[in-house]
Design an enzyme around this catalytic site. Structure first.
Site, PDB file in Angstrom:
ATOM      1  N   SER A  42     -20.017   3.775  -7.909  1.00 35.03           N
ATOM      2  CA  SER A  42     -19.064   4.808  -8.323  1.00 35.03           C
ATOM      3  C   SER A  42     -18.369   4.470  -9.640  1.00 35.03           C
ATOM      4  O   SER A  42     -17.869   3.356  -9.820  1.00 35.03           O
ATOM      5  CB  SER A  42     -18.008   4.937  -7.219  1.00 35.03           C
ATOM      6  N   GLY A  43     -18.308   5.458 -10.534  1.00 33.27           N
ATOM      7  CA  GLY A  43     -17.587   5.267 -11.793  1.00 33.27           C
ATOM      8  C   GLY A  43     -16.105   5.062 -11.554  1.00 33.27           C
ATOM      9  O   GLY A  43     -15.471   4.193 -12.170  1.00 33.27           O
ATOM     10  N   LEU A  44     -15.554   5.842 -10.621  1.00 33.79           N
ATOM     11  CA  LEU A  44     -14.133   5.692 -10.301  1.00 33.79           C
ATOM     12  C   LEU A  44     -13.853   4.284  -9.780  1.00 33.79           C
ATOM     13  O   LEU A  44     -12.922   3.603 -10.218  1.00 33.79           O
ATOM     14  CB  LEU A  44     -13.733   6.730  -9.239  1.00 33.79           C
ATOM     15  N   ASP A  54     -10.617   6.146 -14.909  1.00 33.28           N
ATOM     16  CA  ASP A  54     -11.970   6.710 -14.806  1.00 33.28           C
ATOM     17  C   ASP A  54     -12.175   7.683 -15.970  1.00 33.28           C
ATOM     18  O   ASP A  54     -12.471   8.850 -15.774  1.00 33.28           O
ATOM     19  CB  ASP A  54     -12.090   7.417 -13.443  1.00 33.28           C
ATOM     20  N   ASP A  81     -23.432   6.182 -10.690  1.00 22.86           N
ATOM     21  CA  ASP A  81     -22.654   7.301 -11.211  1.00 22.86           C
ATOM     22  C   ASP A  81     -22.579   7.095 -12.729  1.00 22.86           C
ATOM     23  O   ASP A  81     -21.786   6.294 -13.212  1.00 22.86           O
ATOM     24  CB  ASP A  81     -21.265   7.241 -10.558  1.00 22.86           C
ATOM     25  N   ASP A  83     -21.589   9.013 -15.108  1.00 23.14           N
ATOM     26  CA  ASP A  83     -20.651   9.894 -15.827  1.00 23.14           C
ATOM     27  C   ASP A  83     -21.437  10.964 -16.617  1.00 23.14           C
ATOM     28  O   ASP A  83     -22.265  11.641 -16.041  1.00 23.14           O
ATOM     29  CB  ASP A  83     -19.726   9.061 -16.734  1.00 23.14           C
ATOM     30  N   GLU A 110     -23.161  14.019 -14.977  1.00 30.07           N
ATOM     31  CA  GLU A 110     -22.392  15.238 -14.728  1.00 30.07           C
ATOM     32  C   GLU A 110     -22.261  16.060 -16.008  1.00 30.07           C
ATOM     33  O   GLU A 110     -22.225  15.495 -17.117  1.00 30.07           O
ATOM     34  CB  GLU A 110     -21.016  14.882 -14.155  1.00 30.07           C
ATOM     35  N   LYS A 116     -15.162  11.588 -20.255  1.00 36.97           N
ATOM     36  CA  LYS A 116     -14.841  12.442 -19.103  1.00 36.97           C
ATOM     37  C   LYS A 116     -13.555  11.970 -18.413  1.00 36.97           C
ATOM     38  O   LYS A 116     -13.020  10.897 -18.726  1.00 36.97           O
ATOM     39  CB  LYS A 116     -16.019  12.458 -18.107  1.00 36.97           C
ATOM     40  N   ASN A 118     -11.903  11.908 -14.280  1.00 35.42           N
ATOM     41  CA  ASN A 118     -12.291  12.104 -12.887  1.00 35.42           C
ATOM     42  C   ASN A 118     -12.070  13.561 -12.492  1.00 35.42           C
ATOM     43  O   ASN A 118     -11.075  14.180 -12.867  1.00 35.42           O
ATOM     44  CB  ASN A 118     -11.478  11.177 -11.978  1.00 35.42           C
ATOM     45  N   SER A 119     -13.001  14.084 -11.723  1.00 35.86           N
ATOM     46  CA  SER A 119     -12.990  15.513 -11.375  1.00 35.86           C
ATOM     47  C   SER A 119     -11.729  15.942 -10.653  1.00 35.86           C
ATOM     48  O   SER A 119     -11.364  17.117 -10.674  1.00 35.86           O
ATOM     49  CB  SER A 119     -14.192  15.826 -10.481  1.00 35.86           C
ATOM     50  N   ARG A 155     -25.391  16.636 -11.880  1.00 39.10           N
ATOM     51  CA  ARG A 155     -24.175  16.980 -11.125  1.00 39.10           C
ATOM     52  C   ARG A 155     -23.517  18.214 -11.754  1.00 39.10           C
ATOM     53  O   ARG A 155     -23.211  18.208 -12.950  1.00 39.10           O
ATOM     54  CB  ARG A 155     -23.238  15.779 -11.148  1.00 39.10           C
ATOM     55  N   HIS A 186     -20.491  19.561  -6.723  1.00 43.99           N
ATOM     56  CA  HIS A 186     -19.190  18.946  -6.468  1.00 43.99           C
ATOM     57  C   HIS A 186     -18.166  20.025  -6.177  1.00 43.99           C
ATOM     58  O   HIS A 186     -18.208  21.109  -6.781  1.00 43.99           O
ATOM     59  CB  HIS A 186     -18.757  18.122  -7.693  1.00 43.99           C
TER      60      HIS A 186
HETATM   61  C1  SPV Z   1     -17.061   8.668  -8.480  1.00 46.99           C
HETATM   62  O1  SPV Z   1     -17.161   8.066  -7.405  1.00 46.99           O
HETATM   63  O2  SPV Z   1     -16.722   8.103  -9.516  1.00 46.99           O
HETATM   64  C2  SPV Z   1     -17.344  10.091  -8.523  1.00 46.99           C
HETATM   65  C3  SPV Z   1     -17.178  10.873  -7.316  1.00 46.99           C
HETATM   66  O3  SPV Z   1     -17.635  10.564  -9.568  1.00 46.99           O
HETATM   67  S1  SPV Z   1     -15.634  11.585  -7.370  1.00 46.99           S
HETATM   68  O4  SPV Z   1     -14.667  10.613  -7.754  1.00 46.99           O
HETATM   69  O5  SPV Z   1     -15.421  12.107  -5.997  1.00 46.99           O
HETATM   70  O6  SPV Z   1     -15.658  12.672  -8.336  1.00 46.99           O
HETATM   71 MG    MG Z   2     -17.459   9.339 -11.149  1.00 47.35          MG
END
Ligand code: SPV
Ligand code: MG
Length: 541
Positions: A42-44, A54, A81, A83, A110, A116, A118-119, A155, A186
């Protein structure tokens, strides 16, 4: 099976599969050991474990380095992930090549713009990528992979950014056509409605991937029924570790003690296991030459009468020289040279010896007996490879180091610099087969006699002084034990000294090699020696 093949299988299987987040090597291992078939890098979570946001604050190479650690310690496939692909199509090409080199099974990109966010941080305000530009990135990635199984997931962020389902489907269709191996749809709703609706509309055109971070309470059955291929639990390892670390750190801070947290944290052995310490031990057994352990036997029973009141409450080996007892210095030097175990034969005021890590023997009759009786107390330690020495020696470390290089059965250290080392106590003069020519090479000299007299009748002047240090290896220890045994029948045994033992060995026809040195040692017998020893300990001559 290759890792890309394993990930493709998960994605294309008829069942709904579940993978879990990891963010470094140890969390990746834990995920695998928990039984998961795949890992979401995971990027986060990777950003968070670095302590950054993130927002592409960690560089792409830092991410790839981390995922390499994760890949190295696991056998299940990793989906990174990625990004936005960290740039344009060209960056994407390089990313795919670097991931393949590290056996990362796939990457998810994505359709947002670099850098970017975080969503779930103001998702609706984040600009989406141009569809064509994003399709170019997917194509570039697919064209640069060398393993056909490497997976690229596209994504779709349309629903996050406030667009409708039609836009999400339009984008998914374009990405599918560009070659994406699956679509991650997502959603930030707390219910799975959007992703379920998407899956229905998408109707199996390619595998659907979902990330139920916001709609976490959804029963897995819902995803199965909807035909979702892959469910990503995207951040639960980093969140679990944060909860544990916050609780434990607060408790340690409040209690100023770690006693109560011991049972709440993993045992150190568990950490070793996760690091694969066992494998290293097995490899060491195969690849490392077994080290012949050298042990030490130190004779430390005497008071040191000439030191008067300084030794009223302790033996001379416990006199402090330059801030450390003589025996402590000796043990530190043994440690440095990996000599272990260290057997010390104590006698006078033995209970004042508080140097840790010793194998302590007591010569209870130290007042009426001599060195050989003390050596006898360590009889069982006389085996294998051993250094035998007096406990009152100070010497430069190289002397012991060089002695360890000797391959003779028995080697004694002889100082050829007669006159340069002050003489106190009773010197042990050494008569050898040849003088010290101070060359590095050539035949080693042989010990012919050790004597207290400066001149032994018929032998002329001595070649040096035996400093009180012996190394025995191979048959050497057995020779010494045998000589000790036979001397025991001597009515004078209790008065005999190590030089008597050496002379006995020579009389028995045992060859004793001489290792010549030139100064750089002293023994502590008198009050003047204490001053000299202090200078010596501080680097003096
Ligand atoms: C991540 O895990 O970094 C994601 C998923 O991109 S989320 O954080 O749910 O967007
Ligand atoms: Mg991410």
């Amino acid at each position: 099976m290759t890792k890309p093949r394993a990930l493709r299988r998960l994605l294309e299987s008829s069942r709904t599969e579940f993978i879990l987040e990891a963010h470094n090597g140890i969390s990746a291992r834990i995920v695998e050991q928990a039984g998961f078939k795949g890992i979401w890098a995971s990027g986060l979570a990777i950003s968070a474990q670095f302590g950054v946001r993130d927002n592409n604050e960690a560089s792409w190479t830092q991410i790839v380095d981390m995922v390499e650690f994760m890949s190295d310690v696991t056998t299940i496939p990793i989906l990174l992930d990625g990004d936005t692909g960290y740039g344009n199509f060209n960056n994407m090409r390089r990313l795919v090549r670097k991931l393949e080199q590290r056996h990362v099974a796939g990457v998810c990109i994505e359709d947002k713009q670099f850098p970017k966010t975080n969503s779930f941080i103001e998702g609706e305000r984040q600009p989406l990528a141009e569809i064509d530009e994003f399709c170019g990135k997917i194509k570039a990635g697919k064209d640069s992979q060398s393993d056909d199984d490497f997976v690229i997931i596209a994504r779709v962020e349309a629903l996050i950014a406030g667009w409708d389902m039609a836009e999400a489907l339009r984008r998914a269709e374009a990405y599918h056509a560009a070659g994406a191996d699956g679509i991650l749809i997502h959603s930030k709703l707390s219910r799975p409605d959007e992703v379920v609706a998407f899956a229905r509309e998408w109707a199996g055109r390619s595998p659907v991937v979902v990330v139920p971070t916001k709609y976490y309470s959804t029963p897995p059955e819902v995803f199965r029924k909807a035909g979702v291929s892959l469910v990503i639990w995207a951040n639960h390892m980093i969140r679990a570790s944060v909860t544990a670390m916050e609780r434990v750190s607060a408790q340690i801070q409040a209690q100023e003690s770690v006693a109560d947290v011991e049972d709440q944290v993993a045992a150190v052995g568990r950490i070793f296991a996760l690091q694969g310490a066992d494998e290293l031990s097995r490899a060491q057994a195969i690849y490392l030459k077994p080290r012949q352990r050298t042990r030490a036997i130190v004779l430390a029973a005497s008071r040191g009468n000439a030191l008067h009141e300084l030794t009223a409450d302790r033996p001379k080996v416990m006199l402090s020289i330059g801030g450390r007892p003589l025996l402590r210095r000796l043990v530190d030097e043994f440690k440095r040279q990996q000599i272990d175990p260290v057997t010390v034969v104590a006698g006078y005021k033995a209970d004042s010896i508080d140097v840790p890590g010793l194998d302590l023997r007591i010569n209870a009759e130290h007042e009426t007996t001599g060195e050989l009786h003390s050596l006898q107390c360590a009889n069982d330690a006389l085996s294998g490879d051993a250094i035998i020495m007096y406990g009152d020696l100070l010497f430069r470390g190289y002397i012991l180091g060089d002695l360890l290089e000797s391959s003779a059965e028995i080697t004694v250290v002889v100082d050829s610099a007669l006159g340069s080392t002050p003489i106190s106590g009773t010197p042990d003069y050494a008569y050898c087969s040849k003088p010290d020519d101070r060359s590095m090479f050539g035949d080693t000299a042989e010990l012919l006699r050790v004597s207290e007299l400066g001149v032994d009748a018929g032998r002329g002047a001595p070649h040096g002084r035996w400093i009180g240090m012996i190394r025995a290896r191979g048959d050497g220890c057995r020779w010494i034990a045998d000589a000790l045994d036979s001397l025991r029948t001597n009515p004078d045994f209790d008065r005999l000294t190590i030089p008597d033992l050496l002379n006995r060995l020579i009389d028995d026809g045992r060859r004793i090699s001489v290792h010549y040195i030139h100064g750089h040692w002293l023994d502590v017998n008198s009050l003047e020696d204490i001053d000299r020893a202090g200078d010596f300990a501080h680097g003096g001559p």
